[in-house]
Design an enzyme around this catalytic site. Sequence first.
Site, PDB file in Angstrom:
ATOM      1  N   ASP A  81       0.664  -1.083  -0.049  1.00 20.21           N
ATOM      2  CA  ASP A  81      -0.088   0.053  -0.091  1.00 20.21           C
ATOM      3  C   ASP A  81       0.858   1.258   0.077  1.00 20.21           C
ATOM      4  O   ASP A  81       0.438   2.316  -0.456  1.00 20.21           O
ATOM      5  CB  ASP A  81      -0.877   0.116   1.195  1.00 20.21           C
ATOM      6  CG  ASP A  81      -2.296  -0.780   1.148  1.00 20.21           C
ATOM      7  OD1 ASP A  81      -2.139  -1.777   0.202  1.00 20.21           O
ATOM      8  OD2 ASP A  81      -3.203  -0.595   1.919  1.00 20.21           O
ATOM      9  N   CYS A 122       1.128  -8.344   5.235  1.00 23.21           N
ATOM     10  CA  CYS A 122       0.676  -7.072   4.870  1.00 23.21           C
ATOM     11  C   CYS A 122      -0.839  -6.663   4.837  1.00 23.21           C
ATOM     12  O   CYS A 122      -1.629  -7.503   4.948  1.00 23.21           O
ATOM     13  CB  CYS A 122       1.616  -6.341   3.806  1.00 23.21           C
ATOM     14  SG  CYS A 122       3.456  -6.166   4.512  1.00 23.21           S
ATOM     15  N   ASP A 123      -0.869  -5.299   4.236  1.00 25.65           N
ATOM     16  CA  ASP A 123      -2.259  -4.890   4.747  1.00 25.65           C
ATOM     17  C   ASP A 123      -3.513  -5.702   4.305  1.00 25.65           C
ATOM     18  O   ASP A 123      -4.500  -5.947   4.870  1.00 25.65           O
ATOM     19  CB  ASP A 123      -2.456  -3.455   4.008  1.00 25.65           C
ATOM     20  CG  ASP A 123      -1.547  -2.510   4.758  1.00 25.65           C
ATOM     21  OD1 ASP A 123      -0.485  -2.848   5.368  1.00 25.65           O
ATOM     22  OD2 ASP A 123      -1.890  -1.449   4.733  1.00 25.65           O
ATOM     23  N   LYS A 124      -3.536  -6.202   2.946  1.00 24.52           N
ATOM     24  CA  LYS A 124      -4.627  -6.916   2.441  1.00 24.52           C
ATOM     25  C   LYS A 124      -4.408  -8.401   2.508  1.00 24.52           C
ATOM     26  O   LYS A 124      -5.417  -9.192   1.914  1.00 24.52           O
ATOM     27  CB  LYS A 124      -5.167  -6.371   0.987  1.00 24.52           C
ATOM     28  CG  LYS A 124      -5.430  -4.902   1.000  1.00 24.52           C
ATOM     29  CD  LYS A 124      -6.270  -4.170   1.947  1.00 24.52           C
ATOM     30  CE  LYS A 124      -6.156  -2.805   2.046  1.00 24.52           C
ATOM     31  NZ  LYS A 124      -5.058  -2.207   2.455  1.00 24.52           N
ATOM     32  N   CYS A 193       5.338  -2.347   8.215  1.00 28.33           N
ATOM     33  CA  CYS A 193       5.712  -1.286   8.933  1.00 28.33           C
ATOM     34  C   CYS A 193       5.582  -1.179  10.415  1.00 28.33           C
ATOM     35  O   CYS A 193       4.721  -1.686  11.036  1.00 28.33           O
ATOM     36  CB  CYS A 193       5.020   0.084   8.238  1.00 28.33           C
ATOM     37  SG  CYS A 193       5.441  -0.144   6.418  1.00 28.33           S
ATOM     38  N   GLU A 489      -6.862   4.765   0.121  1.00 30.56           N
ATOM     39  CA  GLU A 489      -6.291   5.255   1.493  1.00 30.56           C
ATOM     40  C   GLU A 489      -5.875   6.918   1.327  1.00 30.56           C
ATOM     41  O   GLU A 489      -5.341   7.133   0.237  1.00 30.56           O
ATOM     42  CB  GLU A 489      -5.114   4.316   2.064  1.00 30.56           C
ATOM     43  CG  GLU A 489      -5.625   3.211   2.498  1.00 30.56           C
ATOM     44  CD  GLU A 489      -4.359   2.308   3.141  1.00 30.56           C
ATOM     45  OE1 GLU A 489      -3.264   2.720   2.909  1.00 30.56           O
ATOM     46  OE2 GLU A 489      -4.758   1.273   3.776  1.00 30.56           O
ATOM     47  N   SER A 515      -4.835   4.853   5.902  1.00 28.12           N
ATOM     48  CA  SER A 515      -4.017   4.044   6.069  1.00 28.12           C
ATOM     49  C   SER A 515      -4.000   3.766   7.589  1.00 28.12           C
ATOM     50  O   SER A 515      -4.301   4.849   8.394  1.00 28.12           O
ATOM     51  CB  SER A 515      -2.448   4.597   5.785  1.00 28.12           C
ATOM     52  OG  SER A 515      -1.564   3.979   6.294  1.00 28.12           O
TER      53      SER A 515
END
Length: 612
Positions: A81, A122-124, A193, A489, A515
Amino acid sequence: MPDYRSKTSTHGRNMAGARALWRATGMKDEDFKKPIIAIANSFTQFVPGHVHLKDLGQLVAREIEKAGGVAKEFNTIAVDDGIAMGHDGMLYSLPSREIIADSVEYMVNAHCADAIVCISNCDKITPGMLMAALRLNIPVVFVSGGPMEAGKTKLASHGLDLVDAMVVAADDSCSDEKVAEYERSACPTCGSCSGMFTANSMNCLTEALGLSLPGNGSTLATHADREQLFLRAGRLAVELCQRYYGEGDDSVLPRNIANFKAFENAMTLDIAMGGSTNTILHLLAAAQEAEVPFDLRDIDRLSRKVPQLCKVAPNIQKYHMEDVHRAGGIFSILGELARGGLLHTDVPTVHSPSMADAIAQWDITQTRDEAVHTFFKAGPAGIPTQTAFSQNTRWPSLDDDRAEGCIRSVEHAYSKEGGLAVLYGNIALDGCVVKTAGVDESIHVFEGSAKIFESQDAAVKGILGDEVKAGDIVIIRYEGPKGGPGMQEMLYPTSYLKSKGLGKQCALLTDGRFSGGTSGLSIGHASPEAAAGGAIGLVQDGDKVLIDIPNRSINLLVSDEELAARRAEQDKKGWKPAAPRARRVSTALKAYALLATSADKGAVRNKALLDG
C-alpha cells in the site's frame, strides 16, 4: 468422522490420472494416506513485509512432513500500500483482498486440500487469507512475516517509521538532507511497517480470533524467535488435521473458533490498542464469510465501553511494535482486558482449549514460565537487513509497568474510551469511523466549513496549494469501494495537513479509507458512499459540519428540506463526481465496482446481485 477432502483425487481406480500427477510432484504410495496441507505463501520482492518469506513456506513444509502430513505450497499476490499510494496504483489495493481470498479458495478447492497454513503479513493479505479460511472452513493456522524494526537516526529522539518520512518530505521547513536521512532510516529491515498500522493490527487480531500462535502479531521479522512460530505452525496444522479428520473434533474448524464471541474479542483488542480503522472493514468482511452476525452496531457498542490500554505509533511516537512485544505482546493486552471483565475467555483457540488457558500461559504478568519471559524479551538489533531470523538481540528486562508502560491496566488506561469510534448522522446514515487514539482531545468536538474535493488527487493539490485553511473540514468523496473504485487510502492528504501545521486545526471526512499510519481528526468509511447515493455527495463548499466524538455523531448543518432538494437534483444528474478525473479505470476495476458494497458492509461483494 469426516474423510480427508484430498481422497477425492487420491483414492479409487478412476483417480489413476490424478495420482499420476500427484506422483509427479514427489508423492509416494504412503503419502496418499496422509492429509494434504496447503501452504498459502505471499512472498514477493515488491513488499518489505514479504521480501523475506521466500524460503519460509518450505520451512513450514518440512515441519509438516516430519509431523506426518503432505505439504504443498502455492503463492498469492501481495500489494504494498505504501508504494501503491499517491497514484492510481492505490485503486488496486482493496480489490486485491478479494483476489487473494478467491485465489486461496481456488487453489485449495481445486486440489481438495485438507488444511491450510496461511503465511501472510501486510495490509490486504492477512484479511484476504482470513476471508478465504472462514469461507472454506477447514483446519487453518495463520503465521505472519512479523513487524519491521523501528528506524533510528541521530536527527530524532524517537523511533522512525514510514509516516515520519512522508511528513518531513512534505514539510517545506525541512532540508533535503533531513528528508534524505529520514528516507534512509525509516524502514531499516524486512517486515510489516513498525507501528500499529493495518498490517500489524490485523496480525495481532488473528491472535485474538484464536487462529494464530501467541507472538504472531508482535515478534519482529528479523528475530530468531520468529522461526519457532513457523515451525510450530507446521506441526499444529497436522495436529488439527488429526483432531478433525481422525477424531471427528469439529471444534478445531475456523468457524467454531472465530465465532461471534471471538469477533467481539478481536474488536475489543483493536479498540484497546488503537488499531487501524481498516481493521473494521476487514473484520466486517471476515464475519460475513464466517456467517457471524457481527456488524458496525456491535463495534459501536464495544467502542463505548472498552478503554485504550496501548498506544503505539502513529498514535504516539514513543512506542512501536517492538515495544509492544517487550511489554508482553497481545496476550498481555488480552490479560488486562480479561481482568477488566471485557473479554470472552471461554472461547477456544488453535493452540489452547480456551482463551483463559492461553492467557494464563502467555500473559507475562501471570505466568512464571521463564521461557515465556525470555520470548518476550526478543528485541531489535538495529542492523538493516532483508533476512528473516537474522538476529537474537534481547531486551535486558521486560516492560511490565501497567501504570505508565506501553501496555496499561484498565485502572491506568490511556483513556476510558478506546481508540476507535463509530459516528452516525445525516451525512453518514449507515455510519463512519474514526481512530480516536490519534485525535487530540481538544478537537473531539469540531465544527467547520466544508471544503469539497471530488478525488484524493484534487485534495492533495488543494492542501499543498494552501487552499485549505484552519477551521476547514476537507471532504473527499467518490473514493468509496464503488466510486473510486477501490476505496483508496488517504494517507497523503492527512500527512500533508500535518506538514502544513493543520493537523489539530482541520478535519477530514471521506467515503474512502485511511492508512493505519493516519492520525488526526480523520473520519473515513462514510456510508452510504457518494456513488451509492450517500449524503456525503450532497455537501457543498462552505456548508457547516459538526463532528461530536463524545456523542458519536456527525451532522451536516443543513435542513432536511434543503437536503431533499439537493438529493432530487443529484438524482437527475447522476451520482458521479462533478469534475472529471484523470483516472484509468481498467476492466478489472470496473468488475470490482459492479459488485462492491459500501464500507459498513466491509466492502464485500453484493451477494444479492450474484444470487439473482
